[in-house]
Design a protein around this motif. Structure first.
Motif, PDB file in Angstrom:
ATOM      1  N   VAL A  73       0.832  -1.205   0.000  1.00 31.29           N
ATOM      2  CA  VAL A  73       0.000   0.000   0.000  1.00 31.29           C
ATOM      3  C   VAL A  73       0.866   1.254   0.000  1.00 31.29           C
ATOM      4  O   VAL A  73       0.642   2.192  -0.786  1.00 31.29           O
ATOM      5  CB  VAL A  73      -0.949  -0.009   1.215  1.00 31.29           C
ATOM      6  CG1 VAL A  73      -1.666   1.337   1.343  1.00 31.29           C
ATOM      7  CG2 VAL A  73      -1.973  -1.131   1.087  1.00 31.29           C
ATOM      8  N   VAL A  74       1.868   1.296   0.872  1.00 30.78           N
ATOM      9  CA  VAL A  74       2.740   2.472   0.961  1.00 30.78           C
ATOM     10  C   VAL A  74       3.533   2.650  -0.327  1.00 30.78           C
ATOM     11  O   VAL A  74       3.640   3.765  -0.860  1.00 30.78           O
ATOM     12  CB  VAL A  74       3.678   2.354   2.174  1.00 30.78           C
ATOM     13  CG1 VAL A  74       4.686   3.494   2.187  1.00 30.78           C
ATOM     14  CG2 VAL A  74       2.885   2.353   3.470  1.00 30.78           C
ATOM     15  N   SER A  75       4.106   1.563  -0.863  1.00 34.04           N
ATOM     16  CA  SER A  75       4.913   1.652  -2.085  1.00 34.04           C
ATOM     17  C   SER A  75       4.066   2.084  -3.272  1.00 34.04           C
ATOM     18  O   SER A  75       4.494   2.911  -4.094  1.00 34.04           O
ATOM     19  CB  SER A  75       5.580   0.311  -2.374  1.00 34.04           C
ATOM     20  OG  SER A  75       6.421  -0.092  -1.320  1.00 34.04           O
ATOM     21  N   LEU A  76       2.858   1.548  -3.380  1.00 35.88           N
ATOM     22  CA  LEU A  76       1.975   1.924  -4.476  1.00 35.88           C
ATOM     23  C   LEU A  76       1.535   3.375  -4.354  1.00 35.88           C
ATOM     24  O   LEU A  76       1.471   4.098  -5.354  1.00 35.88           O
ATOM     25  CB  LEU A  76       0.759   1.001  -4.498  1.00 35.88           C
ATOM     26  CG  LEU A  76      -0.181   1.118  -5.701  1.00 35.88           C
ATOM     27  CD1 LEU A  76       0.557   0.716  -6.982  1.00 35.88           C
ATOM     28  CD2 LEU A  76      -1.417   0.251  -5.514  1.00 35.88           C
ATOM     29  N   THR A  77       1.263   3.827  -3.133  1.00 32.46           N
ATOM     30  CA  THR A  77       0.863   5.220  -2.920  1.00 32.46           C
ATOM     31  C   THR A  77       1.991   6.178  -3.293  1.00 32.46           C
ATOM     32  O   THR A  77       1.763   7.195  -3.965  1.00 32.46           O
ATOM     33  CB  THR A  77       0.466   5.440  -1.453  1.00 32.46           C
ATOM     34  OG1 THR A  77      -0.592   4.540  -1.099  1.00 32.46           O
ATOM     35  CG2 THR A  77      -0.006   6.864  -1.226  1.00 32.46           C
ATOM     36  N   VAL A  78       3.214   5.868  -2.854  1.00 34.19           N
ATOM     37  CA  VAL A  78       4.362   6.712  -3.193  1.00 34.19           C
ATOM     38  C   VAL A  78       4.602   6.715  -4.697  1.00 34.19           C
ATOM     39  O   VAL A  78       4.898   7.761  -5.293  1.00 34.19           O
ATOM     40  CB  VAL A  78       5.616   6.232  -2.439  1.00 34.19           C
ATOM     41  CG1 VAL A  78       6.864   6.959  -2.939  1.00 34.19           C
ATOM     42  CG2 VAL A  78       5.455   6.455  -0.943  1.00 34.19           C
ATOM     43  N   MET A  79       4.478   5.565  -5.325  1.00 32.39           N
ATOM     44  CA  MET A  79       4.688   5.468  -6.770  1.00 32.39           C
ATOM     45  C   MET A  79       3.701   6.359  -7.521  1.00 32.39           C
ATOM     46  O   MET A  79       4.106   7.150  -8.400  1.00 32.39           O
ATOM     47  CB  MET A  79       4.534   4.020  -7.228  1.00 32.39           C
ATOM     48  CG  MET A  79       4.763   3.807  -8.715  1.00 32.39           C
ATOM     49  SD  MET A  79       4.395   2.111  -9.243  1.00 32.39           S
ATOM     50  CE  MET A  79       2.592   2.132  -9.155  1.00 32.39           C
ATOM     51  N   ILE A  80       2.430   6.271  -7.184  1.00 33.45           N
ATOM     52  CA  ILE A  80       1.414   7.091  -7.854  1.00 33.45           C
ATOM     53  C   ILE A  80       1.642   8.570  -7.555  1.00 33.45           C
ATOM     54  O   ILE A  80       1.548   9.429  -8.450  1.00 33.45           O
ATOM     55  CB  ILE A  80       0.006   6.654  -7.421  1.00 33.45           C
ATOM     56  CG1 ILE A  80      -0.263   5.220  -7.895  1.00 33.45           C
ATOM     57  CG2 ILE A  80      -1.057   7.600  -7.975  1.00 33.45           C
ATOM     58  CD1 ILE A  80      -1.565   4.638  -7.393  1.00 33.45           C
ATOM     59  N   GLY A  81       1.933   8.891  -6.298  1.00 32.89           N
ATOM     60  CA  GLY A  81       2.175  10.285  -5.930  1.00 32.89           C
ATOM     61  C   GLY A  81       3.356  10.882  -6.664  1.00 32.89           C
ATOM     62  O   GLY A  81       3.295  12.021  -7.136  1.00 32.89           O
ATOM     63  N   GLN A  82       4.444  10.135  -6.782  1.00 36.07           N
ATOM     64  CA  GLN A  82       5.611  10.631  -7.501  1.00 36.07           C
ATOM     65  C   GLN A  82       5.319  10.806  -8.984  1.00 36.07           C
ATOM     66  O   GLN A  82       5.787  11.776  -9.597  1.00 36.07           O
ATOM     67  CB  GLN A  82       6.785   9.670  -7.304  1.00 36.07           C
ATOM     68  CG  GLN A  82       7.390   9.728  -5.913  1.00 36.07           C
ATOM     69  CD  GLN A  82       8.568   8.790  -5.754  1.00 36.07           C
ATOM     70  OE1 GLN A  82       8.874   8.000  -6.649  1.00 36.07           O
ATOM     71  NE2 GLN A  82       9.235   8.854  -4.616  1.00 36.07           N
ATOM     72  N   LEU A  83       4.567   9.881  -9.579  1.00 36.26           N
ATOM     73  CA  LEU A  83       4.235  10.024 -10.991  1.00 36.26           C
ATOM     74  C   LEU A  83       3.412  11.279 -11.243  1.00 36.26           C
ATOM     75  O   LEU A  83       3.652  12.010 -12.212  1.00 36.26           O
ATOM     76  CB  LEU A  83       3.471   8.786 -11.471  1.00 36.26           C
ATOM     77  CG  LEU A  83       4.281   7.503 -11.622  1.00 36.26           C
ATOM     78  CD1 LEU A  83       3.365   6.327 -11.974  1.00 36.26           C
ATOM     79  CD2 LEU A  83       5.357   7.658 -12.690  1.00 36.26           C
ATOM     80  N   VAL A  84       2.455  11.562 -10.372  1.00 36.36           N
ATOM     81  CA  VAL A  84       1.604  12.739 -10.548  1.00 36.36           C
ATOM     82  C   VAL A  84       2.402  14.027 -10.339  1.00 36.36           C
ATOM     83  O   VAL A  84       2.410  14.929 -11.189  1.00 36.36           O
ATOM     84  CB  VAL A  84       0.402  12.681  -9.583  1.00 36.36           C
ATOM     85  CG1 VAL A  84      -0.384  13.989  -9.634  1.00 36.36           C
ATOM     86  CG2 VAL A  84      -0.499  11.503  -9.922  1.00 36.36           C
ATOM     87  N   VAL A  85       3.089  14.126  -9.201  1.00 31.90           N
ATOM     88  CA  VAL A  85       3.800  15.360  -8.859  1.00 31.90           C
ATOM     89  C   VAL A  85       4.957  15.614  -9.817  1.00 31.90           C
ATOM     90  O   VAL A  85       5.134  16.731 -10.330  1.00 31.90           O
ATOM     91  CB  VAL A  85       4.298  15.295  -7.404  1.00 31.90           C
ATOM     92  CG1 VAL A  85       5.170  16.505  -7.077  1.00 31.90           C
ATOM     93  CG2 VAL A  85       3.122  15.226  -6.440  1.00 31.90           C
ATOM     94  N   CYS A  86       5.761  14.593 -10.083  1.00 35.12           N
ATOM     95  CA  CYS A  86       6.946  14.785 -10.930  1.00 35.12           C
ATOM     96  C   CYS A  86       6.572  15.071 -12.379  1.00 35.12           C
ATOM     97  O   CYS A  86       7.219  15.887 -13.039  1.00 35.12           O
ATOM     98  CB  CYS A  86       7.842  13.549 -10.855  1.00 35.12           C
ATOM     99  SG  CYS A  86       8.582  13.280  -9.228  1.00 35.12           S
TER     100      CYS A  86
END
Length: 272
Positions: A73-86
């Protein structure tokens, strides 16, 4: 012709040897995960029988499935968040002209020189003030803004012809529609690379989840492995290695499946 053949044989020989050296710890850990205590003490490399007793003990002695789910859950959340923000930040640095754009970008990139340990305490106090200790958002939100990810996507976005932007303006597309319908579809390789990088680095993260969690409800697999190692230090290393193998399986699968995409994405922005 003969020299070329000998050169290829020598290169493949070196590749095989170095691959075995690099992958040997994983293979040895896999073998130990099937061994009993006496077999490990005898220094054997192959177990007498491939039994799954150690794997059963791992799930009995530790809430490993809960830890695995938390890490996912944490890894998937960070992955999606980084894709959106970056991706949004890289789009702004390439396609939206504003005064001081290059200065802001280099200032943003300079944060890569700041070690994570220097920002850990301020981040901890921020999460504490927000009452996000022992929560998924507390473990994931501080990692959404990634300077490396923005740099990677910016380098790729710069290879996209400016004529596409001009054509989209003529067609009446807004900036967001141009980003959504044009930029993202042609940047799949770089996005996959960044997603895999973010997932793997978060999956292997240990210090930050340990700092902001105090119970097993949201703790991740790396903390679980440390707990298992502390419990089994003087008794059964086979159980510990079984836990290690269970934890590294998702990362190995991700690397094997997306190896070509990772290599292509990391080098895609280097050539224009």
């Amino acid at each position: 012709m003969r020299d070329s053949t000998l050169k290829k044989v020598w290169i493949y020989f070196l590749l095989v040897v170095t691959s075995l050296l690099v992958f040997f710890p994983v293979v040895y850990a896999f073998m130990i995960s099937f061994m009993s205590g006496p077999e490990i003490l005898q220094g054997k490399f192959f177990p007498e029988a491939f039994k799954f007793d150690n794997y059963v003990k791992v799930f009995d002695r530790l809430p490993l499935m809960k830890y695995l789910m938390n890490s996912f859950v944490v890894s998937l959340t960070v992955m999606i968040g980084q894709l959106v923000v970056c991706s949004l930040a890289a789009y702004a640095f390439v396609f939206i002209p504003f005064k001081g754009r290059d200065f802001v970008f280099f200032l943003f990139i300079s944060t890569m020189m700041i070690p994570w340990e220097a920002t850990m305490i301020p981040n901890f106090f921020t999460i504490q003030k927000l009452d996000w200790l022992n929560t998924y958002q507390g473990m994931s939100l501080p990692f959404f803004a990634l300077a490396f990810g923005t740099f990677l996507l910016r380098q790729h976005f710069k290879t996209i012809p400016k004529e596409l932007q001009e054509a989209s303006q003529i067609a009446g597309l807004s900036r967001f529609k141009f980003f959504w319908k044009v930029i993202l579809p042609v940047s799949k390789t770089s996005l996959v690379t960044l997603g895999a990088y973010g997932f793997l680095t978060t999956w292997n993260m240990y210090l930050w989840p340990l700092l902001i969690t105090t119970n097993s409800s949201v703790r991740t697999v790396q903390i679980g492995l440390k707990q298992l190692q502390s419990q089994e230090m003087s008794t059964d290393w086979g159980v510990v290695m079984a836990g290690v193998i269970v934890v590294i399986i998702p990362t190995l699968l991700l690397l094997f499946i997306g190896q070509k995409q990772l290599q292509k994405g990391l080098s895609q922005g280097a050539l224009k």
